[in-house]
Design a protein around this motif. Structure first.
Motif, PDB file in Angstrom:
ATOM      1  N   SER A   1      -2.924  18.536 -10.975  1.00  0.00           N
ATOM      2  CA  SER A   1      -4.118  18.395 -10.133  1.00  0.00           C
ATOM      3  C   SER A   1      -4.609  16.954 -10.000  1.00  0.00           C
ATOM      4  O   SER A   1      -5.441  16.657  -9.154  1.00  0.00           O
TER       5      SER A   1
ATOM      6  N   ALA B   1       1.176   6.471  -5.571  1.00  0.00           N
ATOM      7  CA  ALA B   1       1.853   7.064  -4.419  1.00  0.00           C
ATOM      8  C   ALA B   1       3.262   6.491  -4.282  1.00  0.00           C
ATOM      9  O   ALA B   1       3.492   5.306  -4.520  1.00  0.00           O
TER      10      ALA B   1
ATOM     11  N   GLN C   1      -2.716  14.488  -9.161  1.00  0.00           N
ATOM     12  CA  GLN C   1      -1.822  13.780  -8.248  1.00  0.00           C
ATOM     13  C   GLN C   1      -1.981  14.285  -6.826  1.00  0.00           C
ATOM     14  O   GLN C   1      -2.241  15.455  -6.601  1.00  0.00           O
ATOM     15  N   GLY C   2      -1.755  13.394  -5.879  1.00  0.00           N
ATOM     16  CA  GLY C   2      -1.801  13.778  -4.480  1.00  0.00           C
ATOM     17  C   GLY C   2      -0.430  14.156  -3.959  1.00  0.00           C
ATOM     18  O   GLY C   2       0.581  14.047  -4.656  1.00  0.00           O
ATOM     19  N   ASP C   3      -0.387  14.600  -2.715  1.00  0.00           N
ATOM     20  CA  ASP C   3       0.870  15.015  -2.085  1.00  0.00           C
ATOM     21  C   ASP C   3       1.910  13.903  -2.050  1.00  0.00           C
ATOM     22  O   ASP C   3       3.099  14.181  -2.096  1.00  0.00           O
ATOM     23  N   ASN C   4       1.478  12.648  -1.949  1.00  0.00           N
ATOM     24  CA  ASN C   4       2.421  11.536  -1.845  1.00  0.00           C
ATOM     25  C   ASN C   4       2.788  10.916  -3.187  1.00  0.00           C
ATOM     26  O   ASN C   4       3.458   9.893  -3.229  1.00  0.00           O
ATOM     27  N   HIS C   5       2.371  11.536  -4.270  1.00  0.00           N
ATOM     28  CA  HIS C   5       2.753  11.070  -5.599  1.00  0.00           C
ATOM     29  C   HIS C   5       4.066  11.736  -5.994  1.00  0.00           C
ATOM     30  O   HIS C   5       4.428  12.792  -5.458  1.00  0.00           O
TER      31      HIS C   5
END
Length: 176
Positions: free
Chosen positions: A23, A88, A25-29
């Protein structure tokens, strides 16, 4: 580039499975908490493979044997290390890197398709005598590591079932 949470989520959904990334981290990580078998399955789904240890090292060190992908000194402007979490994917473009690959140093350790053995080894028999408990090579260092662990020649070994916040993957696009 490293495989992202968004890419891995799309793969898992195509398999009818749920994927809940860390949770923080973002989608681009980069995707993390993937086992070696998860990484291999992801690659095979797309008709690709993990890089061998030799491929990974050549991508990071080039033909001139540089210490870091960009040169011979560590640089916090070129890699994510000694940090608090991942960044990212693609944050560290590297025009001076041998093949122009992004994020070859730091951020997350990356699985390879090579078993952990004395290096260099003969790839024609790199799986001889292995059992289910064999360690697999990880390369690149991570956001948690000191600069010395993000050198292009640094290698680690991990149990194929290991799920860690600092291990992810990248795919081999070609055999060079």
């Amino acid at each position: 580039k490293e495989v992202t949470n968004a890419q891995y989520r799309a793969y898992r959904l195509s398999q009818g499975q749920i994927f809940r990334p860390d949770s923080t981290q973002g989608d681009n990580h980069p995707v993390v908490y993937v086992t070696w078998k998860d990484a291999v399955a992801y690659c095979e789904h797309y008709g690709l493979s993990l890089p061998t240890e030799a491929q990974w090292e050549k991508a990071a060190r080039g033909l001139d044997g540089r210490t870091y992908p960009w040169g011979d000194s560590p640089s916090r402007d070129q890699a994510n290390y000694q940090g608090q979490g991942t960044t990212a994917v693609g944050r560290y473009p590297c025009a001076e890197c041998p093949f122009g690959f992004f994020d070859m140093s730091g951020n997350v350790w990356e699985w390879t398709r090579s078993p952990y053995q004395p290096y260099p080894f003969d790839e024609s028999n790199d799986r001889e005598g292995l059992d289910e408990d064999a360690l697999w090579v990880i390369r690149g260092g991570s956001f948690t590591d000191q600069a010395r662990l993000t050198r292009g020649a640094t290698r680690g070994g991990a149990d194929p079932g290991a799920r860690r916040a600092f291990i992810g993957l990248r795919i081999a696009l070609s055999r060079f």
